[in-house]
Design an enzyme around this catalytic site. Structure first.
Site, PDB file in Angstrom:
ATOM      1  CD  GLU A 159       2.100  31.968  16.773  1.00  0.00           C
ATOM      2  OE1 GLU A 159       1.396  32.180  16.000  1.00  0.00           O
ATOM      3  OE2 GLU A 159       3.025  32.627  17.577  1.00  0.00           O
ATOM      4  CG  ASN A 286       6.672  32.547  19.082  1.00  0.00           C
ATOM      5  OD1 ASN A 286       7.601  32.972  19.640  1.00  0.00           O
ATOM      6  ND2 ASN A 286       5.787  32.594  17.991  1.00  0.00           N
ATOM      7  CE1 TYR A 288       2.637  39.017  20.386  1.00  0.00           C
ATOM      8  CE2 TYR A 288       3.102  36.875  19.662  1.00  0.00           C
ATOM      9  CZ  TYR A 288       2.776  38.506  19.283  1.00  0.00           C
ATOM     10  OH  TYR A 288       3.782  38.186  18.742  1.00  0.00           O
ATOM     11  CD  GLU A 345       5.839  34.975  16.955  1.00  0.00           C
ATOM     12  OE1 GLU A 345       4.805  36.062  17.545  1.00  0.00           O
ATOM     13  OE2 GLU A 345       6.119  34.596  15.724  1.00  0.00           O
TER      14      GLU A 345
HETATM   15  C1  FCB Z   1       1.809  35.626  15.832  1.00  0.00           C
HETATM   16  C2  FCB Z   1       2.381  35.422  14.829  1.00  0.00           C
HETATM   17  C3  FCB Z   1       2.923  36.757  14.413  1.00  0.00           C
HETATM   18  C4  FCB Z   1       2.394  38.062  14.688  1.00  0.00           C
HETATM   19  C5  FCB Z   1       2.026  37.172  16.043  1.00  0.00           C
HETATM   20  C6  FCB Z   1       0.966  38.994  16.915  1.00  0.00           C
HETATM   21  O1  FCB Z   1       0.761  33.963  16.089  1.00  0.00           O
HETATM   22  O2  FCB Z   1       3.887  34.377  14.337  1.00  0.00           O
HETATM   23  O3  FCB Z   1       3.814  36.374  12.884  1.00  0.00           O
HETATM   24  O4  FCB Z   1       1.374  37.258  13.598  1.00  0.00           O
HETATM   25  O5  FCB Z   1       1.041  36.429  16.345  1.00  0.00           O
END
Ligand code: FCB
Length: 445
Positions: A159, A286, A288, A345
């Protein structure tokens, strides 16, 4: 739909967030030891004690049926001063762990850099210095020579957007600086580090597959009038990293914007983009949450990222829980970049604690997991090539500057005793893995 037979199912962690043992076996301090001490916030000094407890944690993963584990190698354990002497005890730790994973049928998926920069390098300029990218390449060689015979999949720099923006523009992460130009410079050096590492991986392990894990935010305009702003914000968080890595060039609209805001990007040297664009085998995704953007300046940038929308489900850290955006992202990545994707992630905060019987009913996580996996399989139906899914996180761990208050784990960790408890979400995940398909939730999940 069933997932492909060789699909990777697992979970992810990173060294500073789980290991603890910060002064053991020759590990030197990292910028996160310094930053947490300076700010007086929760540190990774003990974390989940995974440095000692990894065998039991690996047993847990095997028990859940996982066939892959994403963890990170701690640079300050392996080359404590950042450059120079290699620490045999640091290598020996990961050597044992990699063997231990393989013995349990778990493929190791190491990340070379997940934010714990040796403090000694920070003292010489850290990511503001090009030399740190060179140092990273040399450290990568050490890791490849030690573990390359057993590691089929390598991840480079986790990241770079988060590192450069939270660490150097917003002052929220180590090393806590606040300057836009510096953050663009640092992003370039992180990308260069990735490209140099890719070259070393190619040279030393032509058979391995490798790529970079990026934090990606599907970005939506609030209204049609905000479309250009949303594209700009997408350029800032997504395309600034995707394009150089996967197309060998920075997006022209963003170059123009940055040059207007911070002056010439003269730290980009001839040839750098060829290095950064070294062919990748996969992109680490990753994901979220999404972003909604409006055309209004904020914090020196010409767009504004909006707060969570009323009525949209949220995780307990306030992030919108929107699996549809995950689907959109995967389809878009496939369409625009056509590269195999590895979900490195995905997850969220649900802070459920054990009930009187010890059961952890993290219903929110189980539901979100199921809906994100449905989104993923939908994107695969539409052509996205996805190699695996690694949930963030295996364990409740140090959520960086947020400390231990935010629980992302499939497995609950008691902060006082280090006791592990498999949460309901993990039991659900185990059923998915066993079926190799997105099964229904049971009534009490
Ligand atoms: C990401 C990170 C990981 C974790 C998640 C929630 O940005 O890579 O280490 O903290 O968020």
């Amino acid at each position: 739909m069933n997932f492909p037979p060789d699909f990777l199912w697992g979970a992810a962690t990173s060294s500073y967030q789980v290991e603890g043992a910060v002064a053991e076996d020759g590990r030197a301090p990292s910028i996160w030891d310094t930053f947490t001490a300076e700010r007086g916030i929760d540190s990774g000094a003990v974390a989940c004690d995974h440095y000692h407890r990894w065998p039991a944690d690996a047993d847990l993963m095997a028990g859940l049926g996982m066939n892959a584990y994403r963890f990170s190698l701690a640079w300050p354990r392996i080359v404590p001063a950042g450059t120079g002497p290699v620490n045999p005890a640091g290598l020996a730790h990961y050597d044992r762990m990699i063997d231990g994973l393989l013995e349990r049928g778990i493929t190791p998926v190491p990340t070379l850099y997940h934010w714990d920069l040796p403090q000694a390098l920070e003292d010489r300029g850290g990511w503001k210095s090009r030399e740190t990218a060179e140092a990273f390449a040399a450290y990568t060689e050490v890791c490849l020579d030690a573990f390359g015979d057993r590691v089929p999949t390598w991840l480079t720099v986790n990241e770079p957007w988060v590192v450069s923006v939270l660490g150097y523009r917003l002052g929220l992460h180590a090393p806590g600086e606040r300057d836009l130009r510096t953050s663009v410079l640092v992003a370039h050096h992180l990308l260069l580090a990735h490209g140099l590492a890719m070259g070393r991986i190619r040279e030393r392990r032509p058979d391995a597959r490798a790529g970079i894990p990026l934090s990606l935010y599907p970005t939506y305009p609030l209204s049609e009038a905000d479309a250009e702003a949303a594209w700009g914000s997408d350029g800032y968080t997504n395309r600034w990293f995707l394009d150089p890595v996967l197309r060998g060039k920075y997006p022209a609209d963003m170059v123009a914007l940055f040059e207007r805001l911070v002056g010439p990007l003269d730290f980009v040297r001839p040839g750098d983009l060829d290095v950064i664009g070294t062919r990748s085998d996969l992109l680490g995704v990753n994901y979220y949450t999404r972003r909604r953007v409006a055309a209004a300046p904020q914090d020196g940038l010409p767009w504004k990222v909006l707060r969570a929308e009323e009525g949209v489900p949220r995780t307990e850290s306030g992030w919108e829980d929107v699996p549809g955006a995950f689907h959109d992202l995967l389809v878009r990545l496939h369409r625009d970049y056509g590269i195999p994707l590895l979900i490195t992630e995905n997850g969220g905060v649900w802070n459920a604690e054990p009930d009187a019987t010890g059961r952890v009913r993290d219903t929110g996580r189980a539901h979100a997991l199921r809906r994100h996996l449905l989104a993923l399989s939908g994107a695969m139906d539409e052509g996205a090539r996805v190699l695996g899914y690694l949930h963030w996180s295996l364990l409740d761990n140090l959520e960086w500057a947020e400390g231990y208050a935010q629980r992302f784990g499939l497995v609950h960790v008691d902060r006082a005793t280090q006791e592990r408890r498999v949460k309901d979400s993990a039991r659900y995940y185990a059923r998915v893995i066993a079926a190799n398909a997105v099964v229904d939730l049971q009534e009490d999940e």
